[in-house]
Enzyme design. Structure first.
Site, PDB file in Angstrom:
ATOM      1  N   GLU A  20       0.847  -1.187   0.000  1.00  0.00           N
ATOM      2  CA  GLU A  20       0.000   0.000   0.000  1.00  0.00           C
ATOM      3  C   GLU A  20       0.876   1.229   0.000  1.00  0.00           C
ATOM      4  O   GLU A  20       1.913   1.271   0.681  1.00  0.00           O
ATOM      5  CB  GLU A  20      -0.907  -0.003   1.234  1.00  0.00           C
ATOM      6  CG  GLU A  20      -1.892   1.140   1.283  1.00  0.00           C
ATOM      7  CD  GLU A  20      -2.868   1.001   2.445  1.00  0.00           C
ATOM      8  OE1 GLU A  20      -3.730   1.891   2.590  1.00  0.00           O
ATOM      9  OE2 GLU A  20      -2.774  -0.005   3.176  1.00  0.00           O
ATOM     10  N   ASP A 134      10.286  11.579 -11.271  1.00  0.00           N
ATOM     11  CA  ASP A 134      10.331  11.141  -9.867  1.00  0.00           C
ATOM     12  C   ASP A 134      11.200   9.897  -9.719  1.00  0.00           C
ATOM     13  O   ASP A 134      10.838   8.963  -9.000  1.00  0.00           O
ATOM     14  CB  ASP A 134       8.918  10.883  -9.341  1.00  0.00           C
ATOM     15  CG  ASP A 134       8.875  10.804  -7.810  1.00  0.00           C
ATOM     16  OD1 ASP A 134       9.758  11.398  -7.162  1.00  0.00           O
ATOM     17  OD2 ASP A 134       7.960  10.147  -7.272  1.00  0.00           O
TER      18      ASP A 134
END
Length: 325
Positions: A20, A134
């Protein structure tokens, strides 16, 4: 909302939760049509009211869906379940580069192998007009069979998008000390892995990703980020103004790789490699010859290489190559 095993999202049956993160929950699932095990990334329902997260989720699907390269995570499908969007991706077995590093350097040969595969993946993305924006060890995955995969194109920017979208994208949050939390700001990326032009909020091209990759290469060779400072402001100042430090003597970074890092980490994009293809070419040369004077590493005007002492090993290698020729 957590999906329990047996839940069906279209033809995909959830088997178990894998992880997650800020951009969704990932499950191991089975494609009941093909019998294939896949990774299912689901955007939690609570995020549907967050236009920024929803946009990033959709952007990742569009960006990666355009790419087909062995060093980029493959997206097989997209869909919605009860109004909640999901991505279907290839399931990877292994670890992230962050887990691999664990705060310690790795052998230079392995660092070159990893950087070379990342460069090849970036070249494919840049050829399609996609800038990752990123790159960091958390977004680099090392599979058990030795492949390297670039993950998470949620902050990716297409150079073919409208100018309006590009301007809006520069106001998204930045992530501070990885792998920690998020801090609001006017630039985007991850603190410590951003290029100077990212820090300044300027228009970017593929050379910005090469700066980020140079930071990753340095971290693999040295064990720490080159511009890491106690605070975010100090880190951004170091990225903008401070010279690249010398690698610790005990790390014995090969001269060729130091030249590669100097080129990637030039403050001015014009001082870097022109493309990820050029970087990959230089890395291939470094792994094949170990030469510190390879023509592909000719420094651009204004980029001054550090003086190096030519060792007997270097002269012997050059002589051997000349004899072989």
């Amino acid at each position: 909302m957590t999906l329990v095993p047996g839940t069906r999202l279209g033809p995909y049956e959830v088997l178990s939760q894998i992880g997650e993160g800020g951009m969704g929950v990932v499950y191991r699932a089975k494609d009941t049509r093909l019998g294939r095990i896949v990774a299912l990334k689901v955007l939690p329902a609570a995020f549907l009211e967050d236009a920024n997260r929803l946009r990033r989720f959709e952007q990742e699907a569009r960006a990666v869906g355009r790419l087909n390269h062995p060093n980029i995570l493959a997206v097989h499908d997209t869909g919605t379940h009860d109004g909640v969007p999901y991505l279907v991706m290839e399931l990877l077995e292994g670890e992230t580069l962050r887990d691999k590093l664990g705060g310690k350097p790795i052998p230079s040969k392995r660092a070159v192998e990893i950087t070379l595969q990342i460069a090849r993946g970036l070249a494919a993305a840049h050829d399609e007009g996609i800038i990752h924006r990123d790159l960091k060890p958390e977004n680099i995955f090392l599979t058990r069979d030795g492949r390297v995969k670039i993950l998470d194109f949620g902050l990716a920017k297409s150079t073919r998008d409208s100018d309006a979208e590009g301007t809006e994208a520069l106001t998204r949050p930045i992530s501070d000390n990885p792998p920690g939390g998020t801090a609001a700001g006017t630039v985007m990326g991850t603190m410590g892995y951003m290029s100077p032009e990212q820090v300044r909020g300027e228009q970017l091209d593929g050379r910005s990703d090469l700066f980020c990759l140079g930071v990753i290469l340095w971290e693999m060779l040295v064990g720490v980020r080159p511009f890491h400072r106690p605070s975010g402001i100090e880190t951004m100042h170091a990225i903008l103004k401070e010279d690249l430090p010398d690698p610790p003597p005990e790390r014995k970074v090969p001269p060729m790789l130091e030249r590669v890092m100097q080129r990637c980490l030039a403050k001015d994009p014009t001082g870097r490699f022109h493309s990820a293809h050029d970087l990959a070419f230089a890395l291939e040369a470094s792994s094949l010859t170990g030469s510190a004077t390879y023509p592909g590493l000719k420094m651009e005007p204004g980029v001054t290489p550090r003086p190096r002492v030519r060792t007997r090993w270097g002269m012997a290698t050059g002589a051997a190559l000349a004899l072989a020729a």
